[in-house]
Design a protein around this motif. Sequence first.
Motif, PDB file in Angstrom:
ATOM      1  N   VAL A 250       0.741  -1.337  -0.495  1.00  0.00           N
ATOM      2  CA  VAL A 250       0.266   0.325   0.268  1.00  0.00           C
ATOM      3  C   VAL A 250       0.970   1.603   0.398  1.00  0.00           C
ATOM      4  O   VAL A 250       0.647   1.896  -0.463  1.00  0.00           O
ATOM      5  CB  VAL A 250      -0.919  -0.115   1.642  1.00  0.00           C
ATOM      6  N   MET A 251       2.007   0.736   1.073  1.00  0.00           N
ATOM      7  CA  MET A 251       3.079   2.489   1.103  1.00  0.00           C
ATOM      8  C   MET A 251       3.540   3.125  -0.322  1.00  0.00           C
ATOM      9  O   MET A 251       3.264   3.872  -0.741  1.00  0.00           O
ATOM     10  CB  MET A 251       3.690   2.055   2.732  1.00  0.00           C
ATOM     11  N   ALA A 252       4.000   1.660  -1.363  1.00  0.00           N
ATOM     12  CA  ALA A 252       4.470   1.465  -2.778  1.00  0.00           C
ATOM     13  C   ALA A 252       3.548   2.396  -3.491  1.00  0.00           C
ATOM     14  O   ALA A 252       4.047   2.927  -4.161  1.00  0.00           O
ATOM     15  CB  ALA A 252       5.422   0.230  -2.642  1.00  0.00           C
ATOM     16  N   GLU A 253       2.534   1.501  -3.321  1.00  0.00           N
ATOM     17  CA  GLU A 253       1.292   2.083  -4.460  1.00  0.00           C
ATOM     18  C   GLU A 253       1.011   3.982  -4.139  1.00  0.00           C
ATOM     19  O   GLU A 253       0.836   4.755  -5.423  1.00  0.00           O
ATOM     20  CB  GLU A 253       0.181   1.527  -4.099  1.00  0.00           C
ATOM     21  N   GLY A 254       1.299   4.052  -3.433  1.00  0.00           N
ATOM     22  CA  GLY A 254       0.867   5.467  -2.632  1.00  0.00           C
ATOM     23  C   GLY A 254       2.391   6.438  -3.406  1.00  0.00           C
ATOM     24  O   GLY A 254       2.565   7.299  -3.511  1.00  0.00           O
ATOM     25  N   MET A 255       3.848   6.005  -2.774  1.00  0.00           N
ATOM     26  CA  MET A 255       4.874   6.468  -3.845  1.00  0.00           C
ATOM     27  C   MET A 255       5.113   6.707  -5.122  1.00  0.00           C
ATOM     28  O   MET A 255       5.212   7.431  -5.619  1.00  0.00           O
ATOM     29  CB  MET A 255       6.160   5.648  -3.425  1.00  0.00           C
ATOM     30  N   LYS A 256       3.949   5.384  -5.449  1.00  0.00           N
ATOM     31  CA  LYS A 256       4.540   5.904  -7.144  1.00  0.00           C
ATOM     32  C   LYS A 256       3.285   7.111  -7.283  1.00  0.00           C
ATOM     33  O   LYS A 256       3.617   7.168  -8.240  1.00  0.00           O
ATOM     34  CB  LYS A 256       3.709   4.361  -7.710  1.00  0.00           C
ATOM     35  N   ARG A 257       2.278   6.618  -6.822  1.00  0.00           N
ATOM     36  CA  ARG A 257       1.215   7.933  -7.679  1.00  0.00           C
ATOM     37  C   ARG A 257       1.469   8.985  -6.933  1.00  0.00           C
ATOM     38  O   ARG A 257       2.114  10.201  -7.313  1.00  0.00           O
ATOM     39  CB  ARG A 257       0.117   7.808  -6.824  1.00  0.00           C
ATOM     40  N   ALA A 258       2.710   9.693  -5.769  1.00  0.00           N
ATOM     41  CA  ALA A 258       3.232  10.612  -5.748  1.00  0.00           C
ATOM     42  C   ALA A 258       4.220  10.979  -6.292  1.00  0.00           C
ATOM     43  O   ALA A 258       4.459  12.430  -6.884  1.00  0.00           O
ATOM     44  CB  ALA A 258       3.836  10.519  -4.295  1.00  0.00           C
TER      45      ALA A 258
ATOM     46  N   THR B 238      -1.534  12.381   0.797  1.00  0.00           N
ATOM     47  CA  THR B 238      -2.148  13.332  -0.281  1.00  0.00           C
ATOM     48  C   THR B 238      -2.500  12.173  -1.718  1.00  0.00           C
ATOM     49  O   THR B 238      -3.810  11.767  -1.817  1.00  0.00           O
ATOM     50  CB  THR B 238      -1.880  14.615  -1.422  1.00  0.00           C
ATOM     51  N   SER B 239      -0.937  11.401  -1.837  1.00  0.00           N
ATOM     52  CA  SER B 239      -1.813   9.924  -2.398  1.00  0.00           C
ATOM     53  C   SER B 239      -2.354   9.133  -2.774  1.00  0.00           C
ATOM     54  O   SER B 239      -3.353   8.571  -2.888  1.00  0.00           O
ATOM     55  CB  SER B 239      -0.173   9.674  -3.259  1.00  0.00           C
ATOM     56  N   LEU B 240      -1.987   8.750  -1.214  1.00  0.00           N
ATOM     57  CA  LEU B 240      -2.857   8.039  -0.393  1.00  0.00           C
ATOM     58  C   LEU B 240      -4.044   8.224  -0.371  1.00  0.00           C
ATOM     59  O   LEU B 240      -5.482   6.922  -0.387  1.00  0.00           O
ATOM     60  CB  LEU B 240      -2.337   7.503   0.851  1.00  0.00           C
ATOM     61  N   GLU B 241      -4.238   8.964  -0.280  1.00  0.00           N
ATOM     62  CA  GLU B 241      -6.144   9.178   0.182  1.00  0.00           C
ATOM     63  C   GLU B 241      -6.496   9.199  -1.522  1.00  0.00           C
ATOM     64  O   GLU B 241      -7.693   9.554  -1.533  1.00  0.00           O
ATOM     65  CB  GLU B 241      -5.998  10.495   0.549  1.00  0.00           C
ATOM     66  N   THR B 242      -6.173   8.954  -2.507  1.00  0.00           N
ATOM     67  CA  THR B 242      -5.882   8.482  -3.128  1.00  0.00           C
ATOM     68  C   THR B 242      -6.830   7.508  -4.035  1.00  0.00           C
ATOM     69  O   THR B 242      -7.598   7.389  -4.691  1.00  0.00           O
ATOM     70  CB  THR B 242      -5.757   9.473  -4.917  1.00  0.00           C
ATOM     71  N   LEU B 243      -6.588   6.498  -2.951  1.00  0.00           N
ATOM     72  CA  LEU B 243      -6.466   5.152  -3.262  1.00  0.00           C
ATOM     73  C   LEU B 243      -7.868   4.232  -3.409  1.00  0.00           C
ATOM     74  O   LEU B 243      -8.824   4.962  -2.305  1.00  0.00           O
ATOM     75  CB  LEU B 243      -5.464   3.920  -2.352  1.00  0.00           C
TER      76      LEU B 243
END
Length: 404
Positions: free
Chosen positions: A326-334, A347-352
């Motif tokens: 989950v952390m990695a997905e947020g980092m990729k989006r950021a 901010t990116s985690l809040e788009t999942l």
Amino acid sequence: MRVGNIITAVCVLLLAGLMLVGCGGGDEKTAATSKQAAEPIKVGGLVDLSGPTSSVGVPYADGLKGGVEYVNKQGGINGRPLAFYLQDTAYKVQQGLSLYKKMVNTDHVVCIQGFGSAVTEALVRTLAKDMVPNLSASYSAHLTDPKVAPYNFFIAADYTTQLRAALKYFKDNWTETRAPRVAFIYPDHPYGLAPIPGGKEYAKEIGYEIVGEANVALNAMDATTELLPIKEQSPDFCWIGGTTPSTSVILKSAKNIGLNTVFFTDIWGTDETLPKLAGSDADGSYSNQAAAVYGQDVPGMKAIMEITNNQPQMTHYMRGFVSILVMAEGMKRALANGELTGETLKTSLETLREYDPMGLAPLLSYYPDDHRPNMAVFLYTIKDGKLTFVKEQILERREDWLGH
């Protein structure tokens, strides 16, 4: 003519030199950019590896390390490897706070993979001030409210949701005309206390009779004294909100005094070691989980089995692994939107939305005003010494439950 030729030649040489210098500068700039792009992304880890919850902390930390290894083998985050700074809090608040300060001020981590409730709650304000996300394994409901804990995230349904989900399952399957009776057993620790008010409220709402409660310490060797008053009330169901060792003590003590009830535990109260600790006394007990068990037929299990060389791991390992995904997905989006910082990661985690961690856990969604990952709980029962899947219990995302 010769002078003019000489001047022209000098100008050409000078121009060529300037072009070479310009090209060299461009190469240096490109190299610097490449170097920056390849720099490791630093992640802190604050987990109890030697304290009262280390029996579950160690396998959880192993799952975090396994997740980091998997992400790096897949090419990291846009080509940048993860560097994981794992430290032992020993479940001590001051130790955790000191380690956090070093990670942020010296190691310059972009986020934290946290664990215990005491340390997590002590960090809430500091995380917000430093703008450092904490993907914690402390699943207390109030940490899901961004107004209270804006930089806290986790990947499992909160403790109160777990308790509510099990209560609903048992009530839906209750066949007697009288109200089912329930009692609550938990340690006097922040995470043990966290779900009790909301759990009691929901139990009454759906028609339970609450008949008792007791505190049993995480390091208890016997629970007879605490359980005798509960036995007198003949509960049909008993919630256990401790860790696996204390659950084992409670199950054994209940058997010794003849307390016949259906026990059900929180996410830390049951794992693959419980049948070894409690023997047949564990049979028929239920647990709330938020991840697959080792070997289960889900897409992500192959990756875990490869990383662990087919050595069975506990369900706590699976959740640690998922937390990294989950952390990695947020980092990729950021990074896809620009720079990776603690603020952009939040901010990116809040788009999942309905993010699927390779089937290893229920789908996850976070919102700017609601950090509950989901309202889903995997219910398991122990049958023939093994965790056996019963049902995925999904509750509605009620607004009045946020943070409670």
